[in-house]
Design a protein around this motif. Structure first.
Motif, PDB file in Angstrom:
ATOM      1  N   UNK A 389       0.819  -1.208   0.000  1.00  0.00           N
ATOM      2  CA  UNK A 389       0.000   0.000   0.000  1.00  0.00           C
ATOM      3  C   UNK A 389       0.858   1.265   0.000  1.00  0.00           C
ATOM      4  N   UNK A 390       1.990   1.218   0.660  1.00  0.00           N
ATOM      5  CA  UNK A 390       2.856   2.397   0.659  1.00  0.00           C
ATOM      6  C   UNK A 390       3.447   2.619  -0.725  1.00  0.00           C
ATOM      7  N   UNK A 391       3.891   1.558  -1.373  1.00  0.00           N
ATOM      8  CA  UNK A 391       4.433   1.712  -2.733  1.00  0.00           C
ATOM      9  C   UNK A 391       3.357   2.171  -3.703  1.00  0.00           C
ATOM     10  N   UNK A 392       2.152   1.643  -3.548  1.00  0.00           N
ATOM     11  CA  UNK A 392       1.061   2.081  -4.418  1.00  0.00           C
ATOM     12  C   UNK A 392       0.801   3.568  -4.240  1.00  0.00           C
ATOM     13  N   UNK A 393       0.902   4.046  -3.012  1.00  0.00           N
ATOM     14  CA  UNK A 393       0.681   5.471  -2.726  1.00  0.00           C
ATOM     15  C   UNK A 393       1.703   6.338  -3.448  1.00  0.00           C
ATOM     16  N   UNK A 394       2.970   5.939  -3.377  1.00  0.00           N
ATOM     17  CA  UNK A 394       4.015   6.717  -4.050  1.00  0.00           C
ATOM     18  C   UNK A 394       3.852   6.643  -5.567  1.00  0.00           C
ATOM     19  N   UNK A 395       3.510   5.471  -6.091  1.00  0.00           N
ATOM     20  CA  UNK A 395       3.360   5.321  -7.536  1.00  0.00           C
ATOM     21  C   UNK A 395       2.204   6.162  -8.062  1.00  0.00           C
ATOM     22  N   UNK A 396       1.073   6.136  -7.355  1.00  0.00           N
ATOM     23  CA  UNK A 396      -0.098   6.893  -7.802  1.00  0.00           C
ATOM     24  C   UNK A 396       0.146   8.391  -7.760  1.00  0.00           C
ATOM     25  N   UNK A 397       1.085   8.819  -6.919  1.00  0.00           N
ATOM     26  CA  UNK A 397       1.367  10.248  -6.781  1.00  0.00           C
ATOM     27  C   UNK A 397       2.634  10.677  -7.511  1.00  0.00           C
ATOM     28  N   UNK A 398       3.258   9.744  -8.216  1.00  0.00           N
ATOM     29  CA  UNK A 398       4.489  10.077  -8.935  1.00  0.00           C
ATOM     30  C   UNK A 398       4.185  11.035 -10.075  1.00  0.00           C
ATOM     31  N   UNK A 399       5.080  11.981 -10.287  1.00  0.00           N
ATOM     32  CA  UNK A 399       4.949  12.937 -11.380  1.00  0.00           C
ATOM     33  C   UNK A 399       6.225  12.903 -12.205  1.00  0.00           C
ATOM     34  N   UNK A 400       6.137  13.346 -13.426  1.00  0.00           N
ATOM     35  CA  UNK A 400       7.321  13.365 -14.278  1.00  0.00           C
ATOM     36  C   UNK A 400       7.010  12.739 -15.622  1.00  0.00           C
ATOM     37  N   UNK A 401       8.064  12.435 -16.358  1.00  0.00           N
ATOM     38  CA  UNK A 401       7.906  11.971 -17.731  1.00  0.00           C
ATOM     39  C   UNK A 401       7.886  10.454 -17.851  1.00  0.00           C
ATOM     40  N   UNK A 402       8.045   9.764 -16.720  1.00  0.00           N
ATOM     41  CA  UNK A 402       8.079   8.308 -16.781  1.00  0.00           C
ATOM     42  C   UNK A 402       6.735   7.744 -17.231  1.00  0.00           C
ATOM     43  N   UNK A 403       6.797   6.662 -17.974  1.00  0.00           N
ATOM     44  CA  UNK A 403       5.577   5.971 -18.371  1.00  0.00           C
ATOM     45  C   UNK A 403       4.948   5.347 -17.136  1.00  0.00           C
ATOM     46  N   UNK A 404       3.621   5.160 -17.172  1.00  0.00           N
ATOM     47  CA  UNK A 404       2.959   4.552 -16.012  1.00  0.00           C
ATOM     48  C   UNK A 404       3.582   3.225 -15.594  1.00  0.00           C
ATOM     49  N   UNK A 405       4.002   2.435 -16.574  1.00  0.00           N
ATOM     50  CA  UNK A 405       4.592   1.138 -16.227  1.00  0.00           C
ATOM     51  C   UNK A 405       5.844   1.306 -15.388  1.00  0.00           C
ATOM     52  N   UNK A 406       6.624   2.361 -15.669  1.00  0.00           N
ATOM     53  CA  UNK A 406       7.831   2.615 -14.887  1.00  0.00           C
ATOM     54  C   UNK A 406       7.485   3.137 -13.497  1.00  0.00           C
ATOM     55  N   UNK A 407       6.472   3.994 -13.418  1.00  0.00           N
ATOM     56  CA  UNK A 407       6.059   4.535 -12.120  1.00  0.00           C
ATOM     57  C   UNK A 407       5.597   3.432 -11.175  1.00  0.00           C
ATOM     58  N   UNK A 408       4.914   2.454 -11.737  1.00  0.00           N
ATOM     59  CA  UNK A 408       4.338   1.388 -10.912  1.00  0.00           C
ATOM     60  C   UNK A 408       5.214   0.140 -10.837  1.00  0.00           C
ATOM     61  N   UNK A 409       6.422   0.218 -11.386  1.00  0.00           N
ATOM     62  CA  UNK A 409       7.321  -0.939 -11.359  1.00  0.00           C
ATOM     63  C   UNK A 409       7.609  -1.426  -9.936  1.00  0.00           C
TER      64      UNK A 409
END
Length: 510
Positions: A389-409
């Motif tokens: 759940x903590x990683x999901x929180x950071x991934x959902x709030x990630x900003x920048x040019x990374x593709x979603x797949x990279x954010x949620x890796x």
């Protein structure tokens, strides 16, 4: 009141000239001698501080500086009694592991009194009482550290709980499976009244005392039950309904954060909807729905996924106890009817918040399906519950040019079945976009904690404390008070559990 025996502590005389301004007779003890026995705590030799909690002192209306005094040490260890006060142990009964156990009571807990802040102070591990049965009335250091830390951890998570104002140790020997040292937890709550208090008087056919107890609880904690029109104005049915609602909300919070209580006997259920009596508890490491945290629970009655239904069973016992006051069985049943939908509603709302979704999303069929498929996948791969759940929180709030797949890796990496994880993450991102709510998404980091009191952290603190080093106890207390913060420099306390953590065995023995 029980008849005195050779092993019964000698009662104190009731105060005649009032009590000190910061401590008075607790409310339950004002109802009459049928509810308690007056007695002194049994002193510990060479008491010493392990931890103190200024925040709880302030809650109780006590100057935190008092906790630095020798007077505080001797009073909170049970070595002396504050002038003019009347410590008591209360009597109750209950069902243990689904079986009627008859009379129980405060076997090792003694109420010192109530503070000006409306909080009761109770010493757990303060010696024998008439309700100790065959016990010694003591608590050991290991269980006392776990209770002290977990009650504050739960408060930090925003979950209703008893609190802990102080933890005091002693070299006195206590014998369990092996010799251990004694400790006392000074715990604090508006009231320590349990379902079992009602069961006690109902089982004895003492309707007068049952009514007196119910009236006290209503007048002090549920005054709205006096003026409500529900259940034809029956205040006792309204009390049962209100307790059911609070209990449903509490269980939804336990399940959402992955907390296993371990001993949900009726005498361990608070009438105020508080988490009470920390014994063989555990926060989930891997998500295992049927996880049993209590080594003594051979049949898995109190497994993690059974907790909501057990709470309902306990409420049925409370309803049975209150039936002489409610009058009609159908009225009592009607008062309980809200528990299942209330739990379901509260649980879905909390899980929606954990996903970064607004409350309106909790009622959508798509959300329910995504949530259930997540639980199925997490269970199959035994994914670490808190870290997911903590990683999901950071991934959902990630900003920048990374593709979603990279954010949620980092989230994907928690799963063994990567393709199934990818499929679920796609569905989750669609749901997130459909209910786009930046505020709810950002709030994930204040809903999904970075730190919980995992079993191995408690064990590390216990091992150090047994050698006279209380630094980890105090470090964990500070961190668990604010579990949603990052706390740089303490990454190891938020990491995966070590392999040896799976071999920690926690039972009812403490």
């Amino acid at each position: 009141m029980l008849q005195e025996t050779e092993t019964t502590p000698r009662p104190l005389e009731s105060p005649t000239d009032g009590t000190p301004g910061w401590l008075k007779l607790p409310g339950l003890a004002q109802l009459g001698p049928a509810f308690f026995t007056a007695l002194r705590p049994t002193p510990l030799s060479q008491p010493h501080w392990i931890a103190r909690n200024a925040d709880v002192a302030r809650l109780a209306g006590i100057d935190p500086q008092w906790l630095q005094s020798e007077e505080a040490l001797v009073i909170l260890s049970g070595s002396t009694v504050a002038e003019g006060t009347q410590p008591v142990a209360t009597v109750y009964s209950g069902h243990q592991f689904g079986v009627w156990a008859g009379q129980l009571g405060d076997g090792r807990a003694i109420l010192l009194g109530e503070t000006r802040g409306g909080q009761e102070i109770q010493l757990k591990g303060s010696g024998r009482t008439p309700y100790s049965r065959m016990g010694d009335g003591r608590a050991v250091l290991r269980s006392s550290i776990r209770e002290y830390l977990c009650s504050e951890a739960m408060h930090g998570l925003g979950i209703p709980t008893t609190r802990a104002m102080a933890l005091i140790g002693s070299p006195d020997a206590v014998y369990r499976e092996q010799p251990e040292t004694a400790a006392v937890v000074a715990r604090v709550a508006p009231s320590f009244i349990r379902f079992g208090h009602f069961e006690h008087f109902s089982a004895r056919g003492d309707e007068a005392s049952l009514r007196k107890l119910a009236d006290h609880v209503i007048d002090r904690f549920y005054p709205e039950c006096r003026s409500g029109e529900a259940f034809e104005g029956n205040a006792y049915a309204q009390l049962l309904h209100a307790v059911s609602e609070r209990t449903a909300a509490l269980l939804a919070q336990w399940q959402a954060v992955g907390f296993c209580h371990g001993v949900m006997n009726t005498d361990n259920m608070s009438i105020l909807g508080l988490t009470i009596d920390y014994g063989p508890f555990q926060f989930l490491d891997a998500y295992v729905p049927g996880h049993i945290c209590n080594h003594s629970d051979n049949r898995g009655r109190y497994a993690f996924d059974q907790q909501p239904s057990v709470a309902y069973w306990n409420l049925l016992c409370l309803a049975q106890a209150l039936l002489p006051l409610i009058g009609k069985e159908e009225t009592a049943r009607a008062a309980l009817e809200s528990y299942p939908p209330a739990f379901a509603r509260e649980f879905k709302l909390r899980m929606a918040a954990k996903m970064g979704l607004p409350s309106r999303a909790a009622e959508s069929e798509a959300f329910v399906q995504v949530l259930q498929s997540l639980f199925d996948l997490m269970a199959q791969d035994a994914v670490d519950y808190t870290i997911f759940w903590r990683r999901l929180s950071h991934a959902a709030n990630a900003t920048g040019s990374e593709a979603p797949s990279a954010q949620f890796a980092p989230v994907r990496d928690l799963f063994l079945q990567r393709e199934l994880a990818d499929s679920w993450l796609d569905r989750y991102r669609e749901l997130l976009a459909q209910h786009a709510d930046p505020a709810a998404c950002k709030a994930m980091l204040r809903v999904n904690p970075r730190f919980v009191l995992r079993n191995h952290l408690g064990e590390m603190a216990i091992r150090a404390a047994s050698q006279g080093d209380f630094s980890l106890v105090n470090t964990l207390q500070d961190i668990l008070t604010t579990p949603f913060d990052e706390h740089p420099g303490h990454d190891s306390l938020a990491d995966f559990p070590p392999d040896w953590a799976s071999h920690i065995s926690i039972s009812c023995s403490s």
